[in-house]
Design a protein around this motif. Structure first.
Motif, PDB file in Angstrom:
ATOM      1  N   LEU A   1       0.833  -1.206   0.000  1.00 52.83           N
ATOM      2  CA  LEU A   1       0.000   0.000   0.000  1.00 52.83           C
ATOM      3  C   LEU A   1       0.869   1.258   0.000  1.00 52.83           C
ATOM      4  CD1 LEU A   1      -2.835   1.060  -0.014  1.00 52.83           C
ATOM      5  CD2 LEU A   1      -2.855   0.937   2.471  1.00 52.83           C
ATOM      6  N   ALA A   2       1.979   1.232   0.701  1.00 53.53           N
ATOM      7  CA  ALA A   2       2.895   2.375   0.742  1.00 53.53           C
ATOM      8  C   ALA A   2       3.516   2.578  -0.643  1.00 53.53           C
ATOM      9  CB  ALA A   2       3.980   2.168   1.788  1.00 53.53           C
ATOM     10  N   ASN A   3       3.846   1.481  -1.338  1.00 55.85           N
ATOM     11  CA  ASN A   3       4.401   1.582  -2.689  1.00 55.85           C
ATOM     12  C   ASN A   3       3.386   2.203  -3.654  1.00 55.85           C
ATOM     13  OD1 ASN A   3       6.902   0.555  -2.099  1.00 55.85           O
ATOM     14  ND2 ASN A   3       6.344  -1.559  -2.577  1.00 55.85           N
ATOM     15  N   VAL A   4       2.145   1.778  -3.554  1.00 51.85           N
ATOM     16  CA  VAL A   4       1.098   2.327  -4.415  1.00 51.85           C
ATOM     17  C   VAL A   4       0.911   3.806  -4.117  1.00 51.85           C
ATOM     18  CG1 VAL A   4      -1.382   2.271  -4.908  1.00 51.85           C
ATOM     19  CG2 VAL A   4      -0.089   0.131  -4.760  1.00 51.85           C
ATOM     20  N   GLN A   5       0.902   4.167  -2.851  1.00 49.61           N
ATOM     21  CA  GLN A   5       0.736   5.566  -2.468  1.00 49.61           C
ATOM     22  C   GLN A   5       1.889   6.400  -3.014  1.00 49.61           C
ATOM     23  OE1 GLN A   5      -2.024   6.968  -1.015  1.00 49.61           O
ATOM     24  NE2 GLN A   5      -0.972   8.859  -1.608  1.00 49.61           N
ATOM     25  N   ARG A   6       3.123   5.864  -2.929  1.00 51.48           N
ATOM     26  CA  ARG A   6       4.289   6.589  -3.436  1.00 51.48           C
ATOM     27  C   ARG A   6       4.165   6.788  -4.952  1.00 51.48           C
ATOM     28  NH1 ARG A   6       7.863   4.355  -0.602  1.00 51.48           N
ATOM     29  NH2 ARG A   6       8.088   2.452  -1.852  1.00 51.48           N
ATOM     30  N   LEU A   7       3.698   5.762  -5.696  1.00 51.43           N
ATOM     31  CA  LEU A   7       3.494   5.874  -7.138  1.00 51.43           C
ATOM     32  C   LEU A   7       2.450   6.941  -7.477  1.00 51.43           C
ATOM     33  CD1 LEU A   7       3.577   2.116  -8.235  1.00 51.43           C
ATOM     34  CD2 LEU A   7       5.277   3.888  -8.744  1.00 51.43           C
ATOM     35  N   VAL A   8       1.374   6.942  -6.734  1.00 51.94           N
ATOM     36  CA  VAL A   8       0.315   7.929  -6.961  1.00 51.94           C
ATOM     37  C   VAL A   8       0.836   9.333  -6.654  1.00 51.94           C
ATOM     38  CG1 VAL A   8      -1.929   8.771  -6.120  1.00 51.94           C
ATOM     39  CG2 VAL A   8      -1.587   6.327  -6.605  1.00 51.94           C
TER      40      VAL A   8
ATOM     41  N   ASP B   1       3.967  10.367  -6.799  1.00 50.29           N
ATOM     42  CA  ASP B   1       4.910  10.721  -7.875  1.00 50.29           C
ATOM     43  C   ASP B   1       4.156  11.141  -9.142  1.00 50.29           C
ATOM     44  OD1 ASP B   1       7.045  10.158  -6.228  1.00 50.29           O
ATOM     45  OD2 ASP B   1       7.501   8.209  -7.151  1.00 50.29           O
ATOM     46  N   TRP B   2       3.141  10.383  -9.487  1.00 46.22           N
ATOM     47  CA  TRP B   2       2.348  10.710 -10.688  1.00 46.22           C
ATOM     48  C   TRP B   2       1.703  12.078 -10.536  1.00 46.22           C
ATOM     49  CZ3 TRP B   2      -2.757  11.840 -11.472  1.00 46.22           C
ATOM     50  CH2 TRP B   2      -3.167  11.904 -12.815  1.00 46.22           C
ATOM     51  N   GLU B   3       1.135  12.341  -9.366  1.00 44.57           N
ATOM     52  CA  GLU B   3       0.470  13.616  -9.120  1.00 44.57           C
ATOM     53  C   GLU B   3       1.476  14.770  -9.178  1.00 44.57           C
ATOM     54  OE1 GLU B   3      -1.763  15.714  -5.416  1.00 44.57           O
ATOM     55  OE2 GLU B   3      -2.396  13.668  -5.875  1.00 44.57           O
ATOM     56  N   ARG B   4       2.650  14.582  -8.573  1.00 48.26           N
ATOM     57  CA  ARG B   4       3.679  15.628  -8.583  1.00 48.26           C
ATOM     58  C   ARG B   4       4.146  15.888 -10.024  1.00 48.26           C
ATOM     59  NH1 ARG B   4       6.450  13.688  -4.930  1.00 48.26           N
ATOM     60  NH2 ARG B   4       7.779  12.331  -6.182  1.00 48.26           N
ATOM     61  N   ASN B   5       4.358  14.834 -10.809  1.00 47.96           N
ATOM     62  CA  ASN B   5       4.774  14.984 -12.208  1.00 47.96           C
ATOM     63  C   ASN B   5       3.707  15.705 -13.027  1.00 47.96           C
ATOM     64  OD1 ASN B   5       7.246  13.759 -11.793  1.00 47.96           O
ATOM     65  ND2 ASN B   5       6.542  11.738 -12.426  1.00 47.96           N
ATOM     66  N   ALA B   6       2.446  15.361 -12.777  1.00 47.89           N
ATOM     67  CA  ALA B   6       1.354  16.013 -13.507  1.00 47.89           C
ATOM     68  C   ALA B   6       1.289  17.502 -13.167  1.00 47.89           C
ATOM     69  CB  ALA B   6       0.018  15.335 -13.189  1.00 47.89           C
ATOM     70  N   GLN B   7       1.481  17.847 -11.905  1.00 48.65           N
ATOM     71  CA  GLN B   7       1.460  19.249 -11.498  1.00 48.65           C
ATOM     72  C   GLN B   7       2.641  20.013 -12.109  1.00 48.65           C
ATOM     73  OE1 GLN B   7       1.377  18.861  -7.230  1.00 48.65           O
ATOM     74  NE2 GLN B   7      -0.869  18.791  -7.160  1.00 48.65           N
ATOM     75  N   GLU B   8       3.820  19.389 -12.128  1.00 50.89           N
ATOM     76  CA  GLU B   8       4.996  20.032 -12.725  1.00 50.89           C
ATOM     77  C   GLU B   8       4.795  20.240 -14.224  1.00 50.89           C
ATOM     78  OE1 GLU B   8       8.262  17.496 -11.666  1.00 50.89           O
ATOM     79  OE2 GLU B   8       8.205  18.110  -9.563  1.00 50.89           O
ATOM     80  N   LYS B   9       4.232  19.241 -14.880  1.00 52.77           N
ATOM     81  CA  LYS B   9       3.982  19.352 -16.319  1.00 52.77           C
ATOM     82  C   LYS B   9       2.966  20.461 -16.592  1.00 52.77           C
ATOM     83  CE  LYS B   9       2.989  16.353 -20.249  1.00 52.77           C
ATOM     84  NZ  LYS B   9       2.635  14.982 -20.660  1.00 52.77           N
ATOM     85  N   ALA B  10       1.914  20.518 -15.808  1.00 50.55           N
ATOM     86  CA  ALA B  10       0.899  21.570 -15.981  1.00 50.55           C
ATOM     87  C   ALA B  10       1.523  22.945 -15.771  1.00 50.55           C
ATOM     88  CB  ALA B  10      -0.265  21.346 -15.012  1.00 50.55           C
ATOM     89  N   ALA B  11       2.416  23.073 -14.816  1.00 48.49           N
ATOM     90  CA  ALA B  11       3.072  24.360 -14.563  1.00 48.49           C
ATOM     91  C   ALA B  11       3.959  24.754 -15.746  1.00 48.49           C
ATOM     92  CB  ALA B  11       3.895  24.293 -13.282  1.00 48.49           C
ATOM     93  N   ARG B  12       4.665  23.796 -16.341  1.00 54.55           N
ATOM     94  CA  ARG B  12       5.512  24.098 -17.508  1.00 54.55           C
ATOM     95  C   ARG B  12       4.656  24.551 -18.687  1.00 54.55           C
ATOM     96  NH1 ARG B  12       7.987  19.174 -16.078  1.00 54.55           N
ATOM     97  NH2 ARG B  12       7.167  18.222 -17.965  1.00 54.55           N
ATOM     98  N   TYR B  13       3.539  23.871 -18.924  1.00 53.96           N
ATOM     99  CA  TYR B  13       2.658  24.264 -20.036  1.00 53.96           C
ATOM    100  C   TYR B  13       1.996  25.611 -19.783  1.00 53.96           C
ATOM    101  CZ  TYR B  13       3.323  20.125 -22.828  1.00 53.96           C
ATOM    102  OH  TYR B  13       3.882  19.169 -23.626  1.00 53.96           O
ATOM    103  N   GLU B  14       1.693  25.911 -18.542  1.00 49.54           N
ATOM    104  CA  GLU B  14       1.134  27.223 -18.217  1.00 49.54           C
ATOM    105  C   GLU B  14       2.187  28.308 -18.451  1.00 49.54           C
ATOM    106  OE1 GLU B  14      -1.281  30.376 -17.079  1.00 49.54           O
ATOM    107  OE2 GLU B  14      -1.754  28.369 -17.809  1.00 49.54           O
TER     108      GLU B  14
END
Length: 149
Positions: free
Chosen positions: A5-12, A14-27
């Protein structure tokens, strides 16, 4: 032993942080693109055209110098300046894309679309000169020749 469960949470996370960083770059890219303003002149500066963030003309300025031009020369100068400004647009867009989102597939697509829509200006070839007279033994006297063959 690791907790699945901790591994899944870490993956989620990471995905959320990457998505936010990508959205900030596109903005950031969007904001920079909105600031694009490219001006080019023609007819010795008598005509200037500015294109904006979409490569579409946003301003046309003419100086007193247009009074020395015929109407067709003014029109040609407007077109020349506009094409020159638009031809510079893909390079400016590529610079912004490179600085913000890098070589992503969507970034390459954005630049390729601009390059297709606003191609480089082809240099105009000079008008042909007057026909040349053949050199050699031709004295220009055609009295002994028949035009019938």
């Amino acid at each position: 032993m690791t907790d699945p469960l901790a591994n899944v949470q870490r993956l989620v996370d990471d995905w959320e942080r990457n998505a936010q960083e990508k959205a900030a770059r596109y903005e950031a890219m969007r904001q920079e693109v909105e600031r694009i303003s490219i001006t080019r002149s023609a007819a010795g500066g008598a005509v200037s055209v500015t294109v904006g963030s979409n490569g579409i003309p946003s301003a046309v300025v003419m100086t007193e110098g247009v009074s020395r031009l015929r109407p067709e020369q003014v029109a040609a100068a407007v077109m020349e300046a506009m094409r020159a400004a638009q031809a510079a647009y893909p390079a400016e867009l590529a610079r912004i894309v490179d600085q913000t989102v890098g070589g992503t597939e969507s970034g390459r697509h954005i630049v390729a679309t601009a390059e297709r829509n606003f191609p480089p200006v082809e240099p105009e070839s000079p008008p042909p000169g007057p026909p040349r007279r053949p050199r050699g033994d031709d004295d220009g006297d055609f009295s002994g020749e028949s035009y019938l063959g």
